[in-house]
Motif scaffolding. Structure first.
Motif, short mmCIF file in Angstrom:
data_model
loop_
_atom_site.label_atom_id
_atom_site.label_comp_id
_atom_site.label_asym_id
_atom_site.label_seq_id
_atom_site.Cartn_x
_atom_site.Cartn_y
_atom_site.Cartn_z
N VAL A 68 0.83 -1.21 0.00
CA VAL A 68 0.00 0.00 0.00
C VAL A 68 0.87 1.25 0.00
O VAL A 68 0.61 2.21 -0.74
CB VAL A 68 -0.95 -0.01 1.22
N THR A 69 1.91 1.25 0.80
CA THR A 69 2.81 2.41 0.85
C THR A 69 3.43 2.67 -0.52
O THR A 69 3.52 3.82 -0.96
CB THR A 69 3.92 2.16 1.89
N GLU A 70 3.84 1.61 -1.20
CA GLU A 70 4.44 1.76 -2.52
C GLU A 70 3.43 2.29 -3.54
O GLU A 70 3.75 3.16 -4.37
CB GLU A 70 5.02 0.42 -2.99
N LYS A 71 2.20 1.79 -3.51
CA LYS A 71 1.19 2.24 -4.47
C LYS A 71 0.80 3.69 -4.22
O LYS A 71 0.54 4.45 -5.16
CB LYS A 71 -0.04 1.32 -4.42
N ARG A 72 0.74 4.09 -2.99
CA ARG A 72 0.46 5.50 -2.69
C ARG A 72 1.59 6.38 -3.22
O ARG A 72 1.34 7.46 -3.77
CB ARG A 72 0.29 5.68 -1.18
N ARG A 73 2.81 5.92 -3.09
CA ARG A 73 3.95 6.67 -3.62
C ARG A 73 3.88 6.76 -5.15
O ARG A 73 4.18 7.81 -5.74
CB ARG A 73 5.26 6.02 -3.18
N GLU A 74 3.45 5.68 -5.76
CA GLU A 74 3.40 5.64 -7.22
C GLU A 74 2.28 6.49 -7.79
O GLU A 74 2.47 7.17 -8.82
CB GLU A 74 3.23 4.19 -7.69
N TYR A 75 1.11 6.47 -7.14
CA TYR A 75 -0.08 7.08 -7.75
C TYR A 75 -0.50 8.42 -7.18
O TYR A 75 -1.12 9.22 -7.89
CB TYR A 75 -1.26 6.10 -7.66
N ALA A 193 -7.76 6.70 16.50
CA ALA A 193 -6.86 7.53 15.68
C ALA A 193 -7.59 8.28 14.58
O ALA A 193 -7.18 9.36 14.17
CB ALA A 193 -5.76 6.65 15.07
N GLY A 194 -8.71 7.72 14.13
CA GLY A 194 -9.44 8.31 13.01
C GLY A 194 -8.99 7.70 11.70
O GLY A 194 -7.79 7.48 11.47
N LEU A 195 -9.92 7.42 10.81
CA LEU A 195 -9.60 6.69 9.59
C LEU A 195 -8.69 7.47 8.66
O LEU A 195 -7.98 6.87 7.83
CB LEU A 195 -10.89 6.30 8.85
N ASP A 196 -8.67 8.78 8.77
CA ASP A 196 -7.78 9.56 7.92
C ASP A 196 -6.32 9.27 8.25
O ASP A 196 -5.43 9.55 7.43
CB ASP A 196 -8.07 11.05 8.07
N ASN A 197 -6.07 8.70 9.43
CA ASN A 197 -4.71 8.34 9.85
C ASN A 197 -4.42 6.85 9.70
O ASN A 197 -3.40 6.37 10.20
CB ASN A 197 -4.49 8.76 11.30
N VAL A 198 -5.31 6.14 9.02
CA VAL A 198 -5.20 4.70 8.85
C VAL A 198 -4.98 4.39 7.36
O VAL A 198 -5.68 4.94 6.51
CB VAL A 198 -6.47 3.99 9.35
N LEU A 199 -4.01 3.53 7.06
CA LEU A 199 -3.79 3.11 5.68
C LEU A 199 -4.79 2.01 5.32
O LEU A 199 -4.84 0.96 5.99
CB LEU A 199 -2.37 2.58 5.49
N MET A 200 -5.56 2.25 4.26
CA MET A 200 -6.49 1.25 3.77
C MET A 200 -5.85 0.47 2.63
O MET A 200 -4.95 0.96 1.94
CB MET A 200 -7.77 1.93 3.25
N SER A 201 -6.32 -0.76 2.43
CA SER A 201 -5.84 -1.53 1.29
C SER A 201 -6.03 -0.73 0.01
O SER A 201 -6.95 0.08 -0.11
CB SER A 201 -6.60 -2.87 1.22
N TRP A 202 -5.13 -0.95 -0.94
CA TRP A 202 -5.08 -0.12 -2.14
C TRP A 202 -6.17 -0.54 -3.13
O TRP A 202 -6.41 -1.72 -3.35
CB TRP A 202 -3.71 -0.22 -2.80
N GLY A 203 -6.80 0.46 -3.75
CA GLY A 203 -7.81 0.17 -4.76
C GLY A 203 -8.45 1.42 -5.29
O GLY A 203 -7.99 2.54 -5.05
N HIS A 204 -9.57 1.23 -6.01
CA HIS A 204 -10.19 2.36 -6.72
C HIS A 204 -10.78 3.39 -5.78
O HIS A 204 -10.85 4.57 -6.12
CB HIS A 204 -11.22 1.86 -7.72
#
Length: 292
Positions: A68-75, A193-204
């Motif tokens: 997920v971290t890599e896809k966020r960096r890429e997109y 923590a709040g969902l804005d501070n949580v990494l979700m699985s990558w997708g559309h």
């Protein structure tokens, strides 16, 4: 990702959404026409289609914190393409799969079905627009992403996987499950923590949220970002990660969910007739071009 991982476990992306209807049939014609109880319908895991099971085997194995971290960096620099909303809809239209035996509707027609159902119920214009665009993040497939990194039920990474996630047994092959950083109940997060501070699985969902987050009301953004987070908004999981604001906003996610699940049909909307209305609606909220 190993090269041997298949890109196409599903015959078409709609198979995932069809499986959702089987899991959550309330409000669907399947429930009205069947004598089965909702409890019987919830016994879905044993007879899930092989393609859907394979899809989730891949999804649950490879959706890790590192991935997920890599896809966020890429997109999330949004440098893949520049185009307007209607152009993105036409781009998504190239995903139509002629082998789908259940429907021959285009992606634009699917989007309009959702939007028109919301419009018919008298919801605000931003809500109608959300229905129109909510699946545009599926263009990730056209950028070369495998299906399991585009659609599917979403869930947090960086903490223990909930047994409320569909086919959760496939998480046994996910390396994060045995990583001491990520395998505890809260993992790397604090309670509330709040969902804005949580990494979700990558997708559309996550991808589109970042494309449109500067242009829509917060209620619409929650609908877009979390409409596939079924473990939370249908099963009550991961509440410990939410704050009170998340819980209030999830009322809007649940309001949107029936339009997402139960408006798919064979009757074609008249795209040419409706297009001027939707182009005006798009222009009310969005600039001529966006970064994708």
């Amino acid at each position: 990702m190993p090269k041997s991982v298949p890109n196409q476990p599903l015959d078409n992306l709609d198979q995932w959404e069809d499986d959702l209807l089987r899991r959550y049939p309330e409000g669907s014609s399947a429930l009205r026409e069947s004598q089965k109880s909702a409890t019987e319908f919830r016994n879905y895991e044993s007879d899930t289609r092989p393609g859907v099971r394979e899809f989730y085997r891949l999804n649950h194995r490879f959706q890790t914190h590192a991935f997920v971290t890599e896809k966020r960096r890429e997109y999330l620099s949004l440098q893949k393409r520049t185009m307007g909303i209607w152009e993105a809809m036409e781009f998504l239209n190239t995903l139509v799969d002629e082998s789908d035996p259940d429907t021959d509707l285009s992606q634009i027609e699917h989007l309009m079905q959702t939007a028109e159902s919301i419009r018919a119920d008298g919801h605000p214009r931003w809500f109608i627009l959300t229905g129109l665009i909510h699946d545009l993040g599926k263009i990730l497939c056209l950028f070369g992403e495998p299906q399991w990194a585009v659609v599917g039920d979403t869930f947090p990474v960086g903490c223990a996987f909930s047994d409320k996630v569909v086919l959760h047994e496939f998480f046994d092959d996910n390396p994060d499950r045995t990583d001491p950083r990520f395998s505890t109940h809260l993992g790397i997060y604090a309670a509330g923590a709040g969902l804005d501070n949580v990494l979700m699985s990558w997708g559309h969902d996550e991808y589109l949220y970042h494309v449109v987050k500067s242009f829509l009301p917060e209620e619409a953004l929650y609908m877009i970002r979390y409409h596939s987070f079924y473990a939370a908004h249908r099963e009550g999981a991961y509440d410990e990660l939410m704050n009170d604001h998340d819980r209030a906003m999830f009322a809007w996610v649940r309001k949107f969910n029936p339009y997402d699940l139960y408006t798919k049909g064979h009757q074609r909307p008249d795209v040419d007739r409706l297009r001027p209305y939707y182009e005006e609606l798009i222009a009310e909220f969005f600039p001529t071009e966006l970064r994708w």
